[in-house]
Design an enzyme around this catalytic site. Structure first.
Site, mmCIF file in Angstrom:
data_model
loop_
_atom_site.group_PDB
_atom_site.id
_atom_site.type_symbol
_atom_site.label_atom_id
_atom_site.label_comp_id
_atom_site.label_asym_id
_atom_site.label_seq_id
_atom_site.Cartn_x
_atom_site.Cartn_y
_atom_site.Cartn_z
ATOM 1 N N HIS A 36 0.819 -1.215 0.000
ATOM 2 C CA HIS A 36 0.000 0.000 0.000
ATOM 3 C C HIS A 36 0.856 1.269 0.000
ATOM 4 O O HIS A 36 0.756 2.113 -0.891
ATOM 5 C CB HIS A 36 -0.878 0.048 1.264
ATOM 6 C CG HIS A 36 -1.720 -1.152 1.520
ATOM 7 N ND1 HIS A 36 -2.837 -1.450 0.781
ATOM 8 C CD2 HIS A 36 -1.643 -2.115 2.479
ATOM 9 C CE1 HIS A 36 -3.412 -2.534 1.277
ATOM 10 N NE2 HIS A 36 -2.706 -2.961 2.294
ATOM 11 N N ASP A 37 1.630 1.426 1.094
ATOM 12 C CA ASP A 37 2.297 2.706 1.309
ATOM 13 C C ASP A 37 3.460 2.947 0.334
ATOM 14 O O ASP A 37 3.626 4.077 -0.151
ATOM 15 C CB ASP A 37 2.755 2.816 2.772
ATOM 16 C CG ASP A 37 1.558 2.820 3.727
ATOM 17 O OD1 ASP A 37 0.411 2.917 3.246
ATOM 18 O OD2 ASP A 37 1.758 2.725 4.954
#
Ligand code: BDR
Ligand code: CA
Length: 310
Positions: A239-240
């Site tokens: 995600h990040d």
């Protein structure tokens, strides 16, 4: 080169995002600011300093931010990220100290100094960003861009929730903050679950095995960070790091503009990012939503920079 502040709640994938940002010449990391989310603000701040120390970086301030969401109690995700927030990774107590300025002070100070040259990247709940905006309402016009990891927009077949059936964790953890930020007038790009949970953009078990076989400090750290989650979820959603990649190389991700509101009152839908996908809708667009990723190039970037060190 882009000046960035990374607002983060490390967090396994946050740790990978910090590694990516600091291993990329395209980015000048002005500061890390930490926020309650995956773990308490105190643990998040300590973990951010641990990762910097692992990298031998001593000149990036790590400013402490919000200890709780705007109105709710914290709801940490230690069942996912481990009791300390870094999976099985054991990094020593850092010698680096938290910055004396708060996250809000540092964000506003850097925005005043760098103006449109500054990109904010927020990969945790949006509490610090909302508080910074409340402290300095001109923030959206001052900074160049705000890139967030957050939301699930229904723009791909993967765009449903993770913290609830319809809400993504970062938005769900502080929906009021997210609502304030989405309405504030930032030039806002959102990297949501629609793209981060697409299997083509994840760390597959076989990619993990390649990392685990490396006998390097980075290989060992990343393996210890990710092992439990890779086993439990048959791979790991990056995600990040994907939000950071959007700042490094905007051509990696295709965005499409939508009007998005954050649901604050629904009995089952609080924290949902309600996306106006109606053809011909006249609702004013406020978010550029990630709809597709050049997966091959993203994973290559991830391996080169995060795993092999750039
Ligand atoms: C987001 O929630 C957190 O658990 C991750 O660090 C990521 O920022 C994904 O929903
Ligand atoms: Ca995060």
């Amino acid at each position: 080169m882009r000046h960035i502040i990374l607002d983060t709640d490390p967090g396994v994938d946050d740790a990978l995002a910090i590694l990516l940002a600091l291993s990329s010449e395209e980015l000048q990391v002005e500061a890390l600011t930490t926020v309650v989310g995956n773990v308490s603000q105190e643990k998040a701040n300590r973990n951010a300093r641990r990762i910097l120390e692992f990298l031998g970086v001593e000149d990036v301030p790590v400013a402490p931010g919000a200890e709780r969401p705007l109105i709710e109690e914290p709801r940490p995700a230690e069942d996912i990220h481990g009791p300390e927030g870094l999976g099985q990774a054991k990094l020593p107590e850092p010698r680096l100290k938290p910055d004396e300025r708060s996250a809000v002070e540092l964000i506003v100070e850097k925005a005043e100094e760098l103006g449109g040259e500054l990109t904010l990247i927020a990969v945790g709940p949006l509490t610090n960003i909302a508080l910074a905006y409340m402290a300095e309402p001109r923030l959206p016009e001052m900074v160049g861009e705000l890139i967030i990891m957050g939301g699930a927009y229904g723009v791909t077949s993967h765009g449903f929730g993770n913290a609830s059936p319809v809400a993504e964790f970062n938005i769900w953890h502080d929906p009021e903050a997210a609502s304030i930020v989405f309405k504030a007038g930032f030039k806002l790009k959102a990297v949501g679950l629609d793209v981060t949970t697409d299997p083509r953009n994840r760390m597959s078990p076989s990619l993990f095995r390649e990392i685990e076989a490396l006998e390097t400090p980075r290989g060992r750290l990343i393996s210890d960070l990710c092992r439990d989650l890779v086993q439990r979820f048959n791979g790991l959603s990056l995600h990040d790091p994907l939000a950071v990649a959007a700042a490094i190389d905007p051509s990696l991700i295709e965005f499409k503009a939508f009007h998005v509101d954050v649901e604050l009152r629904g009995e089952y839908t609080r924290g949902m990012t309600v996306t106006d996908r109606r053809p011909g809708s006249r609702a004013p667009v406020n978010v550029e939503v990630a709809v597709d990723v050049d997966s091959e190039r993203f994973l290559k970037l991830f391996m080169e920079r995060v795993v092999y060190g750039g």
